[in-house]
Every structure is written in C-alpha cells, then in structure tokens.
Design a protein around this motif. Structure first.
Motif, mmCIF file in Angstrom:
data_model
loop_
_atom_site.group_PDB
_atom_site.id
_atom_site.type_symbol
_atom_site.label_atom_id
_atom_site.label_comp_id
_atom_site.label_asym_id
_atom_site.label_seq_id
_atom_site.Cartn_x
_atom_site.Cartn_y
_atom_site.Cartn_z
ATOM 1 N N THR A 88 0.931 -1.140 0.123
ATOM 2 C CA THR A 88 0.034 0.030 -0.002
ATOM 3 C C THR A 88 0.912 1.244 -0.047
ATOM 4 O O THR A 88 1.641 1.342 0.820
ATOM 5 C CB THR A 88 -0.868 0.319 1.293
ATOM 6 O OG1 THR A 88 -1.764 -1.147 1.161
ATOM 7 C CG2 THR A 88 -1.838 1.245 1.180
ATOM 8 N N THR A 89 0.581 1.944 -0.740
ATOM 9 C CA THR A 89 1.506 3.534 -0.882
ATOM 10 C C THR A 89 1.250 4.231 0.284
ATOM 11 O O THR A 89 0.246 4.294 1.003
ATOM 12 C CB THR A 89 1.020 4.321 -2.151
ATOM 13 O OG1 THR A 89 -0.432 4.778 -1.987
ATOM 14 C CG2 THR A 89 0.859 3.611 -3.511
ATOM 15 N N ALA A 90 2.333 5.232 0.714
ATOM 16 C CA ALA A 90 2.015 5.943 1.719
ATOM 17 C C ALA A 90 0.946 6.989 1.799
ATOM 18 O O ALA A 90 0.258 6.996 2.740
ATOM 19 C CB ALA A 90 3.427 6.834 1.756
ATOM 20 N N THR A 91 0.653 7.380 0.522
ATOM 21 C CA THR A 91 -0.582 8.259 0.316
ATOM 22 C C THR A 91 -1.916 7.420 0.719
ATOM 23 O O THR A 91 -2.774 7.870 1.400
ATOM 24 C CB THR A 91 -0.684 8.767 -0.974
ATOM 25 O OG1 THR A 91 0.642 9.685 -1.097
ATOM 26 C CG2 THR A 91 -1.700 9.724 -1.351
ATOM 27 N N GLY A 92 -1.968 6.074 0.150
ATOM 28 C CA GLY A 92 -3.284 5.443 0.235
ATOM 29 C C GLY A 92 -3.334 5.191 1.727
ATOM 30 O O GLY A 92 -4.610 5.269 2.257
ATOM 31 N N ARG A 93 -2.058 4.815 2.491
ATOM 32 C CA ARG A 93 -2.184 4.411 3.867
ATOM 33 C C ARG A 93 -2.804 5.699 4.758
ATOM 34 O O ARG A 93 -3.680 5.864 5.556
ATOM 35 C CB ARG A 93 -0.936 3.919 4.397
ATOM 36 C CG ARG A 93 -0.976 3.391 5.870
ATOM 37 C CD ARG A 93 0.219 2.543 6.183
ATOM 38 N NE ARG A 93 0.728 1.900 5.175
ATOM 39 C CZ ARG A 93 0.007 0.473 5.193
ATOM 40 N NH1 ARG A 93 -0.857 0.202 5.915
ATOM 41 N NH2 ARG A 93 0.685 -0.426 4.310
ATOM 42 N N ALA A 94 -2.140 7.016 4.326
ATOM 43 C CA ALA A 94 -2.620 8.093 5.230
ATOM 44 C C ALA A 94 -4.006 8.383 4.819
ATOM 45 O O ALA A 94 -5.023 8.680 5.936
ATOM 46 C CB ALA A 94 -1.667 9.244 4.740
ATOM 47 N N GLU A 95 -4.426 8.263 3.599
ATOM 48 C CA GLU A 95 -5.976 8.425 3.472
ATOM 49 C C GLU A 95 -6.681 7.558 3.959
ATOM 50 O O GLU A 95 -7.758 8.099 4.722
ATOM 51 C CB GLU A 95 -5.927 8.464 1.901
ATOM 52 C CG GLU A 95 -5.821 9.801 1.097
ATOM 53 C CD GLU A 95 -5.615 9.583 -0.385
ATOM 54 O OE1 GLU A 95 -6.198 8.481 -0.870
ATOM 55 O OE2 GLU A 95 -5.186 10.473 -0.943
#
Length: 192
Positions: free
Chosen positions: A23-30
C-alpha cells in the motif's frame, strides 16, 4: 487446526500481508484518516466512556489518532499486553509512553490489569487480518483475541478494524474462532 483450514489461513494471511505491505504511503494516510473518523463515530454511537483497543503497527489500519482523540475526550482506554501463557492483560493508556510487550507489540507502560479488566468496557476494538460478512474474524494466528473474546461471559459490541478489501464473503474458520459484531473500514462502519 485441520491441515486444510490451516493451509487456507496461512495462504490468505500471506496474501493480506503482501497487500498491506505494498500500500502506498498516500493510500495508507488517506485510509487511516478515514478510519479515525469512523472509529470516532463508532465510539460516539455507543456512547463509550470506556473502551479497549490496540496500538496499531505500521502495516495495520491506523488506530493511534483515534486513541489520541479518545484520551483527549476523557474516554478510559485499555490496551492489551501480551502474556507468555497466550492470554492478554490490559493496561490503562494515557496517549503517552509505550513499550514492546512479550511479542514485540506496542503496549502502554502503565501497570497491567488482569484479563478481567475488560468486563466493564462499553466497546471492544480488535485487529484482524480479514472478516467475513457473517462476522467471522480471522486474526494473525496467535489466538490472543479469540481466547479473550471467547472467555467473556458478557461481551460489549466488538468491532474489527480492517481495510475495505479485507471484508470478504467467507474466511476459513475453526471452532475456537470468534465472531465480531461489525467492522470499521475506511469506507464506513458495517454492522454484521
């Protein structure tokens, strides 16, 4: 555990670990921001004044921002502390210091309470690898939460925190596996 079910569980856990890992960092943060919003709504819905939860590790759906909110709201938070005998003790969490318990999992530094400390909570929030639409929860294979939930005579609502694609039609299960009452995902709260 039957060999067939054990193999199914191991294969599914490996697939889920890999999905979480990539999972991308952006996807995880969202996802974590949405989960925090939904956990706050769940605690509010149940008017929880005391709850049990867990400190998420990096690949898990995030609970830390929710726990900080709960502490700031004056909600009593109990977190698990792993014991060598396969049971969980519970400790009060103040949103501050933590250490690694017997399994290397994050835990609060306060004095551990007994396993019976959960008897008076209004809401239980548990980790999961996956949950099916009947509420069957598949954990990560150590059985700590299954033992805890299975030993409770009176259980408050129990919700697992997972990513959206981890709510599935069916998970392999055995007699000792415990069901949950619902899940919290980035997309919302689902009662099962």
């Amino acid at each position: 555990m039957s060999d067939e079910v054990g193999l199914e569980k191991r294969a599914l856990r490996a697939e889920l670990r890999e999905r979480r890992r990539i999972t991308t960092a952006t996807g995880r943060a969202e996802a974590n921001a949405a989960i925090t919003t939904n956990l706050r709504a769940l605690a509010t819905q149940f008017e929880a004044r005391t709850l049990s939860a867990y400190l998420s590790i990096p690949d898990e759906p995030g609970t830390r921002d929710f726990l900080a909110w709960a502490c700031a709201e004056g909600i009593t938070v109990l977190l698990p502390v792993s014991r060598p005998d396969g049971l969980l003790d519970w400790a009060l969490y103040d949103g501050e210091e933590e250490f690694e318990d017997e399994l290397g999992m994050p835990a609060p530094t306060s004095e551990p309470l007994s396993p019976n400390a959960l008897d008076d909570v209004d809401l239980i929030i548990v980790p999961a690898a996956s949950v099916d639409r009947t509420g069957m929860r598949m954990g990560w294979g150590r059985g700590y939460f299954d033992k805890t939930l299975g030993s409770m005579q009176q259980r408050p609502p129990v919700y697992a925190v997972i990513f959206d694609d981890e709510l599935v039609d069916a998970v392999p299960s055995e007699r000792h596996d415990q069901r949950v009452d619902g899940v919290v995902t980035p997309s919302g709260i689902v009662a099962l």
